[in-house]
Design a protein around this motif. Structure first.
Motif, PDB file in Angstrom:
ATOM      1  N   LEU A   1      14.031-102.367   5.414  1.00  0.00           N
ATOM      2  CA  LEU A   1      13.991-101.769   4.075  1.00  0.00           C
ATOM      3  C   LEU A   1      12.607-101.213   3.760  1.00  0.00           C
ATOM      4  N   ALA A   2      11.562-101.953   4.132  1.00  0.00           N
ATOM      5  CA  ALA A   2      10.200-101.481   3.870  1.00  0.00           C
ATOM      6  C   ALA A   2       9.903-100.204   4.638  1.00  0.00           C
ATOM      7  N   LEU A   3      10.307-100.158   5.904  1.00  0.00           N
ATOM      8  CA  LEU A   3      10.062 -98.957   6.711  1.00  0.00           C
ATOM      9  C   LEU A   3      10.849 -97.768   6.182  1.00  0.00           C
ATOM     10  N   VAL A   4      12.096 -98.015   5.773  1.00  0.00           N
ATOM     11  CA  VAL A   4      12.905 -96.922   5.235  1.00  0.00           C
ATOM     12  C   VAL A   4      12.328 -96.424   3.919  1.00  0.00           C
ATOM     13  N   ARG A   5      11.854 -97.331   3.081  1.00  0.00           N
ATOM     14  CA  ARG A   5      11.283 -96.899   1.800  1.00  0.00           C
ATOM     15  C   ARG A   5      10.026 -96.064   2.002  1.00  0.00           C
ATOM     16  N   LEU A   6       9.293 -96.327   3.078  1.00  0.00           N
ATOM     17  CA  LEU A   6       8.059 -95.592   3.352  1.00  0.00           C
ATOM     18  C   LEU A   6       8.302 -94.399   4.266  1.00  0.00           C
ATOM     19  N   ALA A   7       9.560 -94.020   4.459  1.00  0.00           N
ATOM     20  CA  ALA A   7       9.859 -92.864   5.308  1.00  0.00           C
ATOM     21  C   ALA A   7       9.161 -91.622   4.751  1.00  0.00           C
ATOM     22  N   PRO A   8       8.433 -90.888   5.609  1.00  0.00           N
ATOM     23  CA  PRO A   8       7.611 -89.776   5.098  1.00  0.00           C
ATOM     24  C   PRO A   8       8.391 -88.464   4.985  1.00  0.00           C
ATOM     25  N   GLY A   9       7.850 -87.543   4.208  1.00  0.00           N
ATOM     26  CA  GLY A   9       8.341 -86.179   4.146  1.00  0.00           C
ATOM     27  C   GLY A   9       9.627 -86.008   3.366  1.00  0.00           C
ATOM     28  N   LYS A  10      10.066 -84.761   3.328  1.00  0.00           N
ATOM     29  CA  LYS A  10      11.303 -84.432   2.621  1.00  0.00           C
ATOM     30  C   LYS A  10      12.529 -84.999   3.322  1.00  0.00           C
ATOM     31  N   VAL A  11      12.445 -85.103   4.649  1.00  0.00           N
ATOM     32  CA  VAL A  11      13.586 -85.625   5.390  1.00  0.00           C
ATOM     33  C   VAL A  11      13.820 -87.093   5.057  1.00  0.00           C
ATOM     34  N   GLY A  12      12.756 -87.850   4.884  1.00  0.00           N
ATOM     35  CA  GLY A  12      12.889 -89.271   4.590  1.00  0.00           C
ATOM     36  C   GLY A  12      13.134 -89.583   3.133  1.00  0.00           C
ATOM     37  N   ARG A  13      13.039 -88.553   2.274  1.00  0.00           N
ATOM     38  CA  ARG A  13      13.174 -88.794   0.840  1.00  0.00           C
ATOM     39  C   ARG A  13      14.526 -89.389   0.444  1.00  0.00           C
ATOM     40  N   PRO A  14      15.653 -88.895   0.918  1.00  0.00           N
ATOM     41  CA  PRO A  14      16.954 -89.454   0.479  1.00  0.00           C
ATOM     42  C   PRO A  14      17.130 -90.928   0.843  1.00  0.00           C
ATOM     43  N   ILE A  15      16.834 -91.283   2.100  1.00  0.00           N
ATOM     44  CA  ILE A  15      17.015 -92.694   2.473  1.00  0.00           C
ATOM     45  C   ILE A  15      15.956 -93.565   1.806  1.00  0.00           C
ATOM     46  N   SER A  16      14.798 -92.990   1.510  1.00  0.00           N
ATOM     47  CA  SER A  16      13.787 -93.755   0.777  1.00  0.00           C
ATOM     48  C   SER A  16      14.273 -94.096  -0.623  1.00  0.00           C
ATOM     49  N   LEU A  17      14.953 -93.159  -1.271  1.00  0.00           N
ATOM     50  CA  LEU A  17      15.496 -93.419  -2.607  1.00  0.00           C
ATOM     51  C   LEU A  17      16.582 -94.487  -2.559  1.00  0.00           C
ATOM     52  N   VAL A  18      17.410 -94.466  -1.497  1.00  0.00           N
ATOM     53  CA  VAL A  18      18.455 -95.484  -1.353  1.00  0.00           C
ATOM     54  C   VAL A  18      17.828 -96.865  -1.189  1.00  0.00           C
ATOM     55  N   ALA A  19      16.800 -96.975  -0.337  1.00  0.00           N
ATOM     56  CA  ALA A  19      16.123 -98.259  -0.128  1.00  0.00           C
ATOM     57  C   ALA A  19      15.454 -98.734  -1.410  1.00  0.00           C
ATOM     58  N   THR A  20      14.852 -97.788  -2.150  1.00  0.00           N
ATOM     59  CA  THR A  20      14.208 -98.150  -3.414  1.00  0.00           C
ATOM     60  C   THR A  20      15.220 -98.678  -4.418  1.00  0.00           C
ATOM     61  N   ALA A  21      16.376 -98.031  -4.494  1.00  0.00           N
ATOM     62  CA  ALA A  21      17.422 -98.488  -5.413  1.00  0.00           C
ATOM     63  C   ALA A  21      17.922 -99.871  -5.026  1.00  0.00           C
ATOM     64  N   TYR A  22      18.122-100.098  -3.731  1.00  0.00           N
ATOM     65  CA  TYR A  22      18.567-101.417  -3.264  1.00  0.00           C
ATOM     66  C   TYR A  22      17.563-102.494  -3.670  1.00  0.00           C
ATOM     67  N   ILE A  23      16.287-102.223  -3.412  1.00  0.00           N
ATOM     68  CA  ILE A  23      15.245-103.213  -3.719  1.00  0.00           C
ATOM     69  C   ILE A  23      15.181-103.474  -5.213  1.00  0.00           C
TER      70      ILE A  23
END
Length: 368
Positions: free
Chosen positions: A180-202
């Protein structure tokens, strides 16, 4: 600046005058004497309510005698203060300023030790007095030896369920929290959607109390008849619920550790041709994990304690077993056994965390 220095020097000198030392000695003497009198009164009351014979007579009489003997030790630092006070007088008579300051510092230490030890003794004595309340009904309710002896074996066996749930949950939480931590810190525009999902979960699982998650998982999944999940038992539901909750907390601990690694190391790894995942795997995560071990252990201590909440879904853990005895005998001593078991398991972990923190601080001071 000179005026401030003179004022501080004058205040320091005034604190070492015979009058100020005498006032401190008087306060320490009165505190120790009052504490000793209070302990003697409580010990006398304890001895009065003791039966005339039997194990309880021996136990309460022993406690009363030990209390008085322990209170007598308060006079040791007070006696040291009196002895040092004599040395201060001799140094003052000889005009030895250095000796006066040295012995005055020792005197204050001894006097304040007597005062602080007295307050600690009063706190312990007040607890004993609380147990004696209402003809020691409090003690009989929470610390009944007969009930403790009747229930401790079954409660301890059931406590193994708590330990098993905690251990299996911790393994899942370590892996899921890092992901979850790695997904939340996913960089760039490509990582933005899964980062938002991880943030919501947390955010969601940190906001919802653990007992509600346990209730929803333990009763909701069987009612929903979800394949595979509905066939799980109470223990598996408990592990799943606690893993979902604590992975959110642990993810934030991991994230703090990852972000504490200086960006120059990331930049250096990327300049050498490492991908983002390789940089995290070989450079950032190993350092971050070492840094967050103490807070991770603190979260696991909380997880160990929250295993008592799984009783709401019918898991026969230590608390549930203790409630059976409490309901049958109208006594809470079996629940006290549960509390003691958690104390035995938790306090060594707490001291180990303190050791790790002290070790890290010593390394930092040594490195600086």
């Amino acid at each position: 600046m000179t005026a401030l220095t003179n004022r501080l020097t004058t205040r320091h000198a005034a604190s070492q005058t015979p009058r100020s030392l005498a006032h401190l000695l008087l306060a320490a003497s009165m505190t120790v004497a009052g504490t000793f009198a209070f302990v003697v009164w409580v010990a006398r009351s304890l001895w009065r309510i003791a039966p005339t014979s039997g194990p309880w007579h021996i136990a309460l009489t022993t406690v009363a005698i030990c209390s008085v003997l322990a209170a007598l030790t308060l006079f040791i630092p007070l006696g040291n203060a009196l002895r040092i006070r004599t040395k201060i007088s001799r140094a003052q008579a000889a005009g030895d300023i250095t000796g006066v300051r040295k012995y005055a510092s020792r005197f204050r230490t001894a006097a304040w030790l007597a005062v602080v030890s007295s307050f600690a003794t009063i706190c312990i004595t007040l607890f004993v007095l609380f147990l004696m309340a209402n003809n020691h009904a409090v003690q009989q309710t929470f610390f009944n030896p007969a009930m403790i002896g009747r229930s401790w074996l079954n409660v301890t066996k059931a406590f193994g369920e708590n330990v098993m749930i905690a251990l299996l949950s911790e393994i899942i939480v370590l892996v899921l929290g890092l992901l979850l931590a790695l997904v939340r810190l996913a960089p760039g525009k490509v990582g933005r959607p899964i980062s938002l999902v991880a943030t919501a979960y947390i955010d969601i699982f940190r906001a919802v109390p653990a007992i509600i998650v346990i209730y929803l998982v333990g009763f909701g999944l069987p009612l929903a008849h979800i394949p595979l999940l509905s066939a799980l038992g109470p223990m598996e539901f408990a592990i799943l619920a606690l893993s979902l909750t604590y992975s959110a907390y642990v993810a934030e601990v991991y994230r703090a550790g990852i972000q504490s690694v200086h960006y120059s190391q990331v930049a250096a790894a990327r300049s050498l041709g490492f991908s983002h995942l390789a940089t995290m795997r070989y450079v950032v995560v190993p350092q971050a994990v070492r840094r967050v071990i103490p807070p991770l252990l603190n979260d696991f201590i909380g997880l160990q304690k929250d295993t008592a909440l799984v009783m709401v879904i019918g898991t026969v853990d230590a608390f549930n077993q203790a409630k059976i005895y409490a309901s049958n005998y109208f006594n809470l001593s079996s629940v006290t056994v549960v509390a003691i078991l958690f104390i035995i398991v938790t306090i060594p972990q707490t001291r180990f965390v303190d050791h790790l923190i002290d070790r890290d601080q010593r390394k930092l001071r040594g490195g600086s």
